[in-house]
Design a protein around this motif. Structure first.
Motif, short mmCIF file in Angstrom:
data_model
loop_
_atom_site.label_atom_id
_atom_site.label_comp_id
_atom_site.label_asym_id
_atom_site.label_seq_id
_atom_site.Cartn_x
_atom_site.Cartn_y
_atom_site.Cartn_z
N GLY A 27 0.84 -1.19 0.00
CA GLY A 27 0.00 0.00 0.00
C GLY A 27 0.88 1.25 0.00
O GLY A 27 2.10 1.16 0.16
N ASP A 28 0.27 2.41 -0.16
CA ASP A 28 1.07 3.64 -0.23
C ASP A 28 1.88 3.86 1.05
O ASP A 28 3.04 4.29 1.00
CB ASP A 28 0.16 4.86 -0.48
CG ASP A 28 -0.37 4.88 -1.92
OD1 ASP A 28 -0.05 3.95 -2.69
OD2 ASP A 28 -1.10 5.84 -2.26
N TYR A 41 3.36 3.56 -7.09
CA TYR A 41 2.21 3.44 -6.17
C TYR A 41 1.03 2.79 -6.88
O TYR A 41 0.67 3.20 -7.98
CB TYR A 41 1.79 4.83 -5.67
CG TYR A 41 2.82 5.50 -4.79
CD1 TYR A 41 2.88 5.21 -3.42
CD2 TYR A 41 3.73 6.41 -5.30
CE1 TYR A 41 3.81 5.83 -2.60
CE2 TYR A 41 4.67 7.04 -4.49
CZ TYR A 41 4.70 6.75 -3.14
OH TYR A 41 5.62 7.36 -2.32
N GLU A 72 -1.91 1.95 -4.89
CA GLU A 72 -3.11 2.00 -4.05
C GLU A 72 -4.23 2.70 -4.83
O GLU A 72 -3.96 3.61 -5.62
CB GLU A 72 -2.81 2.74 -2.74
CG GLU A 72 -3.96 2.61 -1.78
CD GLU A 72 -3.57 2.75 -0.31
OE1 GLU A 72 -2.42 2.44 0.06
OE2 GLU A 72 -4.45 3.19 0.46
N HIS A 89 -7.77 -0.02 2.96
CA HIS A 89 -6.85 0.25 1.85
C HIS A 89 -7.11 -0.78 0.76
O HIS A 89 -7.36 -1.95 1.05
CB HIS A 89 -5.39 0.13 2.29
CG HIS A 89 -4.98 1.18 3.28
ND1 HIS A 89 -4.67 2.47 2.92
CD2 HIS A 89 -4.86 1.13 4.62
CE1 HIS A 89 -4.35 3.17 4.00
NE2 HIS A 89 -4.47 2.38 5.06
N VAL A 103 -5.33 -2.13 -2.95
CA VAL A 103 -4.21 -2.04 -3.90
C VAL A 103 -4.52 -2.90 -5.12
O VAL A 103 -5.33 -3.83 -5.06
CB VAL A 103 -2.88 -2.54 -3.28
CG1 VAL A 103 -2.38 -1.57 -2.23
CG2 VAL A 103 -3.03 -3.95 -2.69
#
Lengths: 102, 461
Positions: B89-90, B117, B119, B153, B155
Motif C-alpha cells: 500500500g502507499d 504506487y 493504491e 486500503h 491495492v
C-alpha cells in the motif's frame, strides 16, 4: 486398509491467496501415484466433509512427473476471520493423513 | 544484450528475510544485470494492508536493502523491489522509501529512485465497477460499493509494465507497491525482449529465493539466466544445488494450479515445460509458454472489523485432561450464559471461542475415541464484540469462570494456570481481505502512479 500416510512420502498445505487452500500429496513413487491419485476417496466430497469446501470448486491437478497430486479448494472462511485457527493453512494437510484409500 | 542471456539476482525469498552479502557478490561476479526481489505478500494476513505497516522489523529491511543498494551502485545495475513494506500500500511504500533514503544518506549513495504506487481510489474503483470493468474471481461474487467502502486500503497488483517504464527512464532503485511476485523478477528480462514464457517461468521459480533449491536452508538466493528459448537457475550459495525436481516442484508452491499461473497480461503455462540438469547444481528449463490475455490487475482490499480480547490458561490437572471435550463444551456454555446474565443486551452479537492447544485447537474437531489425554493443554479464550471495550468487558465477566471452572462438580474449585496478569489481552480488530476481483484495463499504467526521487541531481523529496 491403506491410508494416505502409507503411500505418501510428504504432504503439505498452504494458502493460495486469502480465499484458497492448496494441498500437495507427494506419493512415494510412480506405482502409488498411478494406483491412488484418482481414488474417489480423495474426491471433492472429502474436501466438503473435512474442510467445508464447496465440492463444485474443488480442483484436482495430478502432476505425473513428480508423482504428486495437488488439490485446491476454497476456504470455508477467508483468511484471518473471527474463528481463524490456521492463518496460513500450514496444518490443514494433517487431516488427510488417516484418510482410507480402500 | 539480446543475444546473451539476461541474468537476475534474486537475493532472498522476501526482503528482510536475510540477504547474504557473499551470495550477492557471487551473483555480480557471474555477470548479473539486475537485482530483484519482492518484499511481501498477502500470506501473512490482511493486517499489514489494513494498517499500512510491515511484518518485518525495520532493522532487517534496512540491513537487506543496504546490501542490495550498495551492490547495485557498485556494479551499476538496477535494484528492483516489489510489494514494499509487506502489503504494497502507499503507506508501506513510503515506509520503505524512508529506509532507502536513510541508507543513501548514510552510505553516500545517490540513486535515481522510482516509487511505484498502486493504491486505489475508492471513487475510481466504483466508477470502473459501474462500467462493468471489475469482475469477481471464485469463490467471491460481484463487487458492490459497500464492500469497496468497507476496505481501509485497496491495492492493485501491478504487472511488469510500470517497472519497465521506470527502468527505461533510468531508475537505479525501484520501490514498488503491490506487484505480482513474478512481475518484479521478470520485468528487466522482459524489457530486453527475452522469451516471455521463460522470463515469467524463471520469475515464478525464483520468487522464493532458495526455496527452489535442494537445500533451501543452506542459502538465501538464486541466479536466473533468461535467454531466447529458455532459462537456467542456480543457487547463489556455493554449497547448494538445484535439480530438476527441486525446480519443477516450486511451480506447486502457494499456487492453486500447478501448470497455469494467471498474471496481469496473460497466463504462464508450464504444462509442456522440460527440466534438465545442466550439471550438478544448475537446471535448464525450456518449453514454458506465455499465453497473452486481455490486461487485468487483481485487486486486494483489507478492512478492520470487530474486536477481540483474549486470555490464556494452562491446565495440567488430570481430572480435566481425561475429560477435555466435556470440559470444553460445559465451560463454553457457562461462559456464554455468564455474559448473557451479567452484561445482557449490551454485549450485542458477541462470540466466544475456546481453543484447546495440545488437544484440538488447530482443527476444532473432536479427536477420535480412545485418543490418549495430553500432559497438559493451553486454553485460549477469544471474545469477539463490536468494540474493544466490550470484548474486554466480556473477558472480565468470564475471568472467574475461566479461572476456576470445575469438571467434577463436588470437588473443591480448581485454579488453572493463567499466563499473565492482567489476564486479558486486548488483541485489536479482526483484519480481513474483502476483495478477490480483477479490474480490466486498456493501459497497464492506468492505475499506477510513479514518483521520482533523483538523488543524483538533488531533485525530489
Amino acid at each position: 486398509m491403506t491410508k494416505v500416510k502409507d503411500v505418501c512420502r510428504h504432504l503439505r498445505s498452504k494458502n493460495a491467496g486469502p480465499y484458497w487452500v492448496t494441498i500437495d500429496l507427494f506419493f512415494d513413487g510412480p506405482e502409488s501415484f498411478e494406483r491412488h491419485h484418482a481414488n474417489p476417496a480423495l474426491g471433492p466430497d472429502l474436501f466438503r466433509r473435512l474442510y467445508g469446501a464447496d465440492p463444485a470448486l474443488v480442483q484436482h491437478h495430478p502432476v505425473r512427473d513428480l508423482h504428486m497430486l495437488k488439490v485446491s479448494y476454497p476456504r470455508a472462511s477467508p483468511q484471518g476471520g473471527m474463528v481463524e485457527r490456521d492463518m496460513h493453512c500450514g496444518q490443514q494437510f494433517v487431516r488427510l493423513l488417516d484418510v482410507e484409500l480402500g | 544484450m539480446s543475444d546473451s542471456p539476461i541474468k537476475i539476482i534474486v537475493p532472498c525469498g522476501s526482503l528482510g528475510a536475510g540477504v547474504r552479502e557473499e551470495e550477492v557478490a557471487r551473483g555480480l561476479a557471474l555477470g548479473a544485470h539486475a537485482i530483484a526481489t519482492d518484499a511481501g505478500s498477502t500470506d501473512s494476513g490482511a493486517a499489514y494492508l489494513a494498517l499500512g505497516v510491515s511484518k518485518n522489523n525495520r532493522g532487517s529491511i534496512k540491513r537487506d536493502l543496504a546490501i542490495l543498494m550498495k551492490a547495485g551502485a557498485e556494479a551499476g545495475i538496477p535494484v528492483i523491489v516489489g510489494t514494499a513494506g509487506q502489503a504494497g500500500g502507499d503507506l508501506n511504500v513510503d515506509w520503505t522509501r524512508d529506509i532507502a533514503l536513510e541508507i543513501a544518506r548514510e552510505s553516500g549513495l545517490t540513486p535515481r529512485i522510482a516509487l511505484l504506487y498502486s493504491e486505489q481510489d475508492k471513487a475510481v474503483l466504483k466508477a470502473r465497477n459501474a462500467a462493468g470493468k471489475i469482475r469477481p474471481l471464485p469463490p467471491l461474487g460481484p463487487l458492490d460499493d459497500t464492500t469497496i467502502d468497507a476496505c481501509d486500503h485497496i491495492v492493485a497488483a501491478m504487472g511488469p509494465e510500470p517497472y519497465i517504464a521506470a527502468l527505461q527512464a533510468g531508475a537505479d532503485l525501484i520501490i514498488g507497491g503491490r506487484t505480482t511476485d513474478t512481475a518484479v523478477i521478470a520485468c528487466f528480462a522482459l524489457m530486453h525482449g527475452v522469451h516471455a514464457g521463460a522470463a515469467w517461468h524463471a520469475a515464478k521459480v525464483a520468487e522464493c529465493g532458495s526455496q527452489c533449491t535442494v537445500k533451501p536452508t543452506e542459502g538465501a538466493g538464486v541466479l536466473v539466466s533468461i535467454g531466447a528459448d529458455g532459462f537456467e537457475v542456480e543457487p547463489l550459495a556455493s554449497g547448494n544445488r538445484c535439480d530438476p525436481d527441486s525446480v519443477s516442484a516450486h511451480m506447486l508452491y502457494e499456487n492453486a494450479n500447478p501448470f497455469r499461473l494467471t498474471e496481469p497480461g496473460g497466463v504462464l503455462d508450464v504444462t509442456l515445460a522440460r527440466y534438465a540438469a545442466l550439471d550438478d547444481r544448475r537446471v535448464r528449463v525450456t518449453g514454458s509458454v506465455w499465453d497473452p490475455k486481455p490486461y487485468t490487475l487483481k485487486l486486494e482490499g483489507a478492512s478492520s472489523g470487530r474486536y477481540q480480547t483474549v486470555m490464556l490458561i494452562g491446565i495440567q490437572d488430570p481430572d480435566v485432561l481425561t475429560r477435555l471435550d466435556t470440559f470444553h463444551d460445559n465451560l463454553l456454555a457457562a461462559l456464554n450464559e455468564r455474559v448473557r446474565r451479567t452484561i445482557g443486551e449490551a454485549a450485542g452479537d458477541f462470540h466466544i471461542s475456546l481453543r484447546l492447544y495440545g488437544w484440538n485447537a488447530v482443527s476444532g474437531e473432536t479427536p477420535p475415541p480412545g485418543t490418549p489425554p495430553p500432559r497438559e493443554v493451553g486454553v485460549l479464550f477469544v471474545a469477539t464484540a463490536d468494540s474493544q471495550a466490550m470484548a474486554t468487558q466480556i473477558a472480565k465477566a468470564c475471568n472467574p469462570y475461566f479461572f476456576h471452572f470445575p469438571v467434577i462438580m463436588d470437588k473443591e474449585l480448581p485454579s488453572y494456570g493463567f499466563a499473565f496478569s492482567p489476564a486479558e489481552i486486548e488483541r485489536g480488530p479482526i483484519y480481513e481481505f474483502r476483495l478477490n476481483h480483477v479490474v480490466e484495463l486498456d493501459d497497464p499504467l492506468d492505475l499506477v502512479r510513479t514518483v521520482w526521487i533523483d538523488l543524483a541531481n538533488g531533485k525530489g523529496a
